[in-house]
Design a protein around this motif. Structure first.
Motif, PDB file in Angstrom:
ATOM      1  N   SER A  72      19.621  17.913 -44.250  1.00  0.00           N
ATOM      2  CA  SER A  72      19.603  16.464 -44.066  1.00  0.00           C
ATOM      3  C   SER A  72      20.983  15.838 -44.206  1.00  0.00           C
ATOM      4  N   ILE A  73      21.941  16.615 -44.690  1.00  0.00           N
ATOM      5  CA  ILE A  73      23.265  16.046 -44.893  1.00  0.00           C
ATOM      6  C   ILE A  73      23.932  15.741 -43.552  1.00  0.00           C
ATOM      7  N   GLY A  74      23.954  16.742 -42.681  1.00  0.00           N
ATOM      8  CA  GLY A  74      24.604  16.556 -41.390  1.00  0.00           C
ATOM      9  C   GLY A  74      24.024  15.403 -40.584  1.00  0.00           C
ATOM     10  N   PRO A  75      22.713  15.395 -40.319  1.00  0.00           N
ATOM     11  CA  PRO A  75      22.149  14.298 -39.519  1.00  0.00           C
ATOM     12  C   PRO A  75      22.365  12.924 -40.147  1.00  0.00           C
ATOM     13  N   ALA A  76      22.267  12.839 -41.491  1.00  0.00           N
ATOM     14  CA  ALA A  76      22.433  11.530 -42.122  1.00  0.00           C
ATOM     15  C   ALA A  76      23.840  10.989 -41.880  1.00  0.00           C
ATOM     16  N   PHE A  77      24.835  11.855 -42.094  1.00  0.00           N
ATOM     17  CA  PHE A  77      26.195  11.393 -41.833  1.00  0.00           C
ATOM     18  C   PHE A  77      26.397  11.122 -40.338  1.00  0.00           C
ATOM     19  N   GLY A  78      25.872  12.029 -39.521  1.00  0.00           N
ATOM     20  CA  GLY A  78      26.099  11.908 -38.087  1.00  0.00           C
ATOM     21  C   GLY A  78      25.502  10.643 -37.510  1.00  0.00           C
ATOM     22  N   GLU A  79      24.255  10.374 -37.883  1.00  0.00           N
ATOM     23  CA  GLU A  79      23.614   9.161 -37.375  1.00  0.00           C
ATOM     24  C   GLU A  79      24.354   7.917 -37.859  1.00  0.00           C
ATOM     25  N   ALA A  80      24.800   7.971 -39.104  1.00  0.00           N
ATOM     26  CA  ALA A  80      25.541   6.828 -39.631  1.00  0.00           C
ATOM     27  C   ALA A  80      26.805   6.577 -38.813  1.00  0.00           C
ATOM     28  N   ARG A  81      27.455   7.659 -38.452  1.00  0.00           N
ATOM     29  CA  ARG A  81      28.679   7.485 -37.672  1.00  0.00           C
ATOM     30  C   ARG A  81      28.387   6.872 -36.308  1.00  0.00           C
TER      31      ARG A  81
END
Lengths: 92, 92, 92, 92, 92, 92, 92, 92, 92, 92, 92, 92, 92, 92
Positions: free
Chosen positions: J23-32
């Motif tokens: 969940s770390i990658g998607p959370a940061f990615g979507e935020a970006r």
């Protein structure tokens, strides 16, 4: 160490770590989105409706990953099929 | 090492680490959002009402991940089903 | 190693690490918010009242995550249900 | 290894690490706030009173997290309930 | 390994690591504050008195975290209650 | 492994690591302060006296953290109370 | 494993690591100071005397932390009191 | 595992790691200084003599930390007092 | 595990790691210097002779740290005094 | 430790870590992506339809990696072929 | 585990890791140099001959560190003196 | 621990970690590409067709690495040749 | 664990890790070079021939480090002299 | 643990980790190249043909490193010579 202790221990540890690690990404991510939204409102106040709507859709998507982790943690504590199996086996 | 010691130990460790790790993300995240809000107010004072409102919605979303962790930590200390099971088994 | 030693040890370790790790995020976060507030006051002195008020709300939110950690550490040292159980069992 | 050695060892280790790790965040955080305050004074000397006052409130908040850690370290060294229990048990 | 060796060893290790880790934060933090102060003086020489005074207050706050660590290290080496207990027990 | 070997070993390791880790922060920190001072002199040559004086105060503060570590390392090598105790016990 | 092997081994390892780790900080730090000095000379050639003098004072301060580490490493190899004790004990 | 194997092994490992770790800092540091010198020459060609002279002094200081590590590595391989002791003891 | 296996193993591992770790710093460092030299040539083509000469001196200094590591690796593989000792002892 | 305990334990641990790390990658990615979309809307309000459409396609792609992880976690908890095999073998 | 297995194993592991770790630095470094060369050509097309020549000298220097690692890896696989010794000893 | 437990355990762990680690890169990568596409559309709305087409080709390439990981995870869970071998051997 | 298992295991692990770790550097490096080339073409379209030619030389150099790793991995899987030795010894 | 279990286990683990770690670099790298291509198209639309062509060559080079990893993972699962050897030996 019998099965009950083992399954119980790893369930406790895993539930805690899952929500702890899983909250890092969404917390940072939502903060980034909110911060950028505030900056965009300050820059273009006339578009604040569009910005806010897009922000809320984005926050919902980001929050979803935190909720996946919370769901898994709750399953591991209160509806754990492995725990049910070993306690049933021990009580049977 | 009997079941009670084991389940007790990992519950203590996990509860502490869960809230400790889980507080890092929200603390940074909220700080980022607040900092950007302050910057936006300084840049566009006329929009301070909109900015503050959006900020509070965002802080609530970010705080929610800290609260997930706190809830899991409290469950592990005071309403731990695995602990209840092994103490019941030991006392039964 | 009996239960008392084990539960006691991990309670000591966890209490210390919880507050130690848990103080990193708020310390950085509050510093960021304060630094940005100072920068905003220097940029827009007329809005210092609004900026200060928003800052204090934000600091309270950020401090709350440190307080969650402090509460858990205090519970583990002075109101630890696992410790109470094993000392009661040993004394009973 | 008896209980006294174990509880004593982990208390020593934890007390040291708690204050060591716990001093990293506040030290960096206070430095950031002070640096920004100096920059703000250089930019807007007329607001130095407001800036200094806001800075001191912020430093107090940040220092509080260091003090939480120091308090826990002192409790672990000089008022450790787990140590008191095991030495009482050994001496009783 | 008897109690004296164990308590002695961890006291040595902890005292060293406490001051070693604890000196990283203040050293960086003070450097940042000093560097910013120098920059501010170069930018606004007329405010050098205010800048220097604010700098010294800030350095005192930051140094305090290093001193907490030094105090704990000294306590662990020269006034360690755990060591006193085990040597008294061994000599008694 | 007897007490003398153990206390001796950890004293050697700790003394080395303390000064090694403890030199990282001050080295970087002093470099930062010096670099900024050079930049400030190049920008505002007329203030070089004030800048140099502030720099030296700052370097003294930063160096102090390195000296804390050096003092602890020297104590551990040449005036180690734990080592004195175990060699006295062995020789007594 | 007798005392001589143990004390000898850790002395070798610690001496090497002390100087290896301890050289990272000064090398980076001096590079930073030198780089900034070169930049300052290019920007303000007329102040090259002041810049060079300040640079050399700074390099001496930074080099001092490397020398602390070198001194400790040499003490551990050639004037190690723990090694002297155990070889005297073995030869006595 | 006898003393000769142990002392030999750790000497090999430590010698290699000392120079390997110890070469990271100087390599980066010298690169930074050289890069800045090239940039300074391109910016202020008339000062290339001063820049080059300052660069060489700086490179010598930075290289000194690599040489400390190389010296320690060579001592550990070819003039190791601990190895001499244990081989003399084994051969005596 | 006899001495020959042990000394042989650690020599193989250490030789590989020494050159592997030791090549990271110089590779990055030389790249940085070359990149800056290219940039400087593009900015000030008339100084390309001075730039190239300074670059080559710098590359030689940086490459020297890689060569220290290569020399140590080769000594450990082909002229290892510890290996010579143990094979002589085994064959004697 | 029998097969059931082992397979059960690693399934619990793996399910939790998979969704936590995943969940770390998607959370940061979507935020970006969301943050950049907000910035783009503020900069070019007339293209908000195109921007929003492209954003949603991108969010769907990024969310897909989180969903892969969630699917694997659910398979490991509720449709684990290895668990089915060992429980069938134990019950057979 | 006999000598042949041990020496063989560590040779395999070390050869692989040496080239794997050793390829990171040169790959990044060459990329940096090439990227800067492309940027310099775009900025100053008339100097493309000088730039290309300097680039190739730099790439050769950087590649040399990768080749050191490749050479050591090949020596460890195909001309390993330690392996030759132990297989000769086993076959003798 | 028999073969079935071992192969089963590592298959579970590896499948989870493969997709978890493997989702980090694509999630960040796709986010970066999408963010840049949004920025490019805002900057050059007339080219939105070309930009979108190039974006989709890029997203497909990046997603392919996530799919490699998902394929390997699925093979390890549902078509694992090692598991098939050991269960056939156990059942044969 | 016999020699065949040991050599086989480490060969499998090392082959996989070698190509996995060894692909990180070239992938990032090539991306950087390509990205800069695209930027340079956009900035100076008339030089696209020179830029492309320099890019391809650079990509070949960078790819070479990936190929070193692939070659070593293939040698370890299909032409491993250590494996050949132990299987010949086992079969002889 | 027999040879089949061991070789099987490490093959599973290595195959998964190889593709997982090996997908990080290409995913980031391709994202960087695509992002820069989009930026270049937005900046210089007339060169979109050249940019796209260069991008595709670059993506192919970068993807090649992911494919090396995928090939090694597939070889380890479906054409593993070590596994073939030990199963043949066990079945022979």
């Amino acid at each position: 160490m019998d099965s009950i202790s083992l399954i119980g221990m790893v369930s406790v540890i895993t539930a805690g770590l899952t929500i702890a690690i899983g909250s890092i990404g969404p917390a940072f991510g939502e903060a980034r989105a909110v911060a950028q939204a505030l900056s965009a409102i300050a820059q273009q106040p006339d578009e604040s409706a569009t910005i806010t709507r897009t922000l809320f859709v984005g926050l919902a998507m980001i929050e979803s990953t935190a909720i996946y982790c919370f769901v898994v943690a709750m399953i591991l504590i209160f509806a754990n099929p492995f725990w049910d199996h070993v306690t049933a086996a021990a009580g049977g």
